[in-house]
Design a protein around this motif. Structure first.
Motif, short mmCIF file in Angstrom:
data_model
loop_
_atom_site.label_atom_id
_atom_site.label_comp_id
_atom_site.label_asym_id
_atom_site.label_seq_id
_atom_site.Cartn_x
_atom_site.Cartn_y
_atom_site.Cartn_z
N ILE A 53 0.80 -1.16 -0.03
CA ILE A 53 -0.05 0.00 -0.01
C ILE A 53 0.95 1.19 -0.14
N PRO A 54 0.70 2.12 -0.88
CA PRO A 54 1.45 3.17 -1.18
C PRO A 54 1.41 4.23 0.15
N ALA A 55 0.19 4.33 0.74
CA ALA A 55 0.28 5.39 1.90
C ALA A 55 -0.58 4.76 3.02
N GLY A 56 -0.56 5.46 4.21
CA GLY A 56 -1.27 5.06 5.31
C GLY A 56 -1.43 5.93 6.70
N LEU A 57 -2.34 5.91 7.27
CA LEU A 57 -2.65 6.88 8.48
C LEU A 57 -2.20 5.88 9.68
N VAL A 58 -1.05 6.09 10.21
CA VAL A 58 -0.29 5.22 11.47
C VAL A 58 0.05 5.97 12.37
N ALA A 59 0.45 5.44 13.61
CA ALA A 59 1.09 5.96 14.83
C ALA A 59 2.46 6.52 14.41
N LYS A 60 2.51 7.73 15.16
CA LYS A 60 3.76 8.62 15.05
C LYS A 60 4.96 7.54 15.56
N ALA A 61 4.80 6.81 16.62
CA ALA A 61 5.69 5.88 17.44
C ALA A 61 6.23 4.82 16.59
N GLN A 62 5.49 4.50 15.69
CA GLN A 62 5.63 3.27 14.67
C GLN A 62 6.95 3.64 13.85
N LEU A 63 7.25 4.87 13.61
CA LEU A 63 8.33 5.30 12.70
C LEU A 63 9.53 6.15 13.23
#
Length: 301
Positions: free
Chosen positions: A213-223
């Motif tokens: 998937i090209p993009a996603g709304l995820v948690a800041k902490a995951q990155l």
């Protein structure tokens, strides 16, 4: 047959009476010395608990990586071990209400912890916020209008025709936040058929990390520590979604209440809160939490 330990007890009694043969005195003395040395180690060695236990902890998927790091420090400090189980907050909540034998629940929202409290399933006064989460738009596979690799912004969502990964809004607080963002921007209807929903925020992150998937709304902490995020991270304004206040509770069914309280004190300590902040969360502050958050979430579920 006589019990094997009977001979040992007899030798101890003979030793105390001064009738142990010389060749057995050294054996008894060594045994007593080792036992004394071991007890002294337990009593006086810093950070070691004589009554170390294992705590069963249910943790929301977004906070699992952070908890795994903190678990090592907690064990070194107290001797207590954490047995970690992870899933979406909604799934864990359902497991707990159906009798899952957890000692502690670290939710990704305040609603489920509050509901458990109202059901009488938690120790009184044990509910505390331990982290505030942030939502980001992550787009490592996105190409802009000029087909050049770039970071996607909220403006780009207006013409973006690809798929978007989010967590399930019904079971994952970060998924609910993603839905709130898309609704406030007026994009929810146009995206519904192109949303790829993960069972948890961790699975939504994996959809993007895998390149599927090209993009996603995820948690800041995951990155924070992700090596391949390529900098394609756009922070979502906090005004577009309810504060993601993550609460913890001690469950009433715990058989280790003192160890559980020690864990809560550990998580809320200034040094650990500083570590949590470095892992991509905002400092815990009840003044930052909208009083209507729980009601808004109930309406959305």
């Amino acid at each position: 047959m006589p019990r094997r330990h009977g001979g040992t007890e007899k030798r101890k009694n003979l030793f105390l009476c001064g009738s142990v043969p010389p060749w057995q005195k050294e054996e008894v003395i060594q045994g007593q010395f080792l036992r004394t040395l071991f007890l002294a180690f337990l009593l006086f060695c810093p950070g070691v608990s004589v009554f170390a236990v294992e705590l069963k902890v249910a943790v929301a998927a977004n906070f699992k990586p952070s908890l795994e790091v903190l678990a090592k420090a907690f064990e070194a400090e107290t001797g207590h071990r954490l047995l970690i189980s992870s899933a979406s907050t909604g799934v864990l909540y359902n497991q707990i209400t159906h009798g899952a034998p957890f000692d502690i629940f670290l939710s990704a929202d305040s609603l489920r912890a509050e509901l458990l409290e109202k059901k009488g399933l938690t120790l009184e006064g044990s509910r505390h916020p331990y982290a505030l989460g942030g939502l980001v738009l992550w787009s490592p596979g996105f190409s802009g209008k000029d087909d050049q690799d770039k970071t996607m912004t909220l403006e780009d969502l207006a013409f973006y025709k690809g798929r978007l990964a989010i967590a399930n809004p019904a079971t994952a607080p970060y998924g609910l936040a993603a839905r709130q963002v898309l609704e406030k921007l007026g994009f929810w209807s146009s995206f519904r058929s192109r949303l790829v929903q993960g069972a948890s925020i961790q699975q939504a992150w994996q959809f993007v990390a895998s390149g599927n998937i090209p993009a996603g709304l995820v948690a800041k902490a995951q990155l924070v520590d992700h090596k391949n995020n390529d900098g394609h991270i756009f922070s979502i304004p906090a005004t577009l979604y309810d504060p993601i206040q993550q609460d913890l509770v001690i469950l009433k069914r715990t058989r280790q209440p003192e160890a559980a309280k020690a864990f809560v004190a550990f998580i809320l300590s200034p040094s650990v809160q500083s570590t949590i902040a470095k892992q991509g969360y905002f400092p815990v502050s009840t003044t930052m939490v909208d009083k209507t958050t729980s009601e808004n979430r109930r309406k959305a579920l």
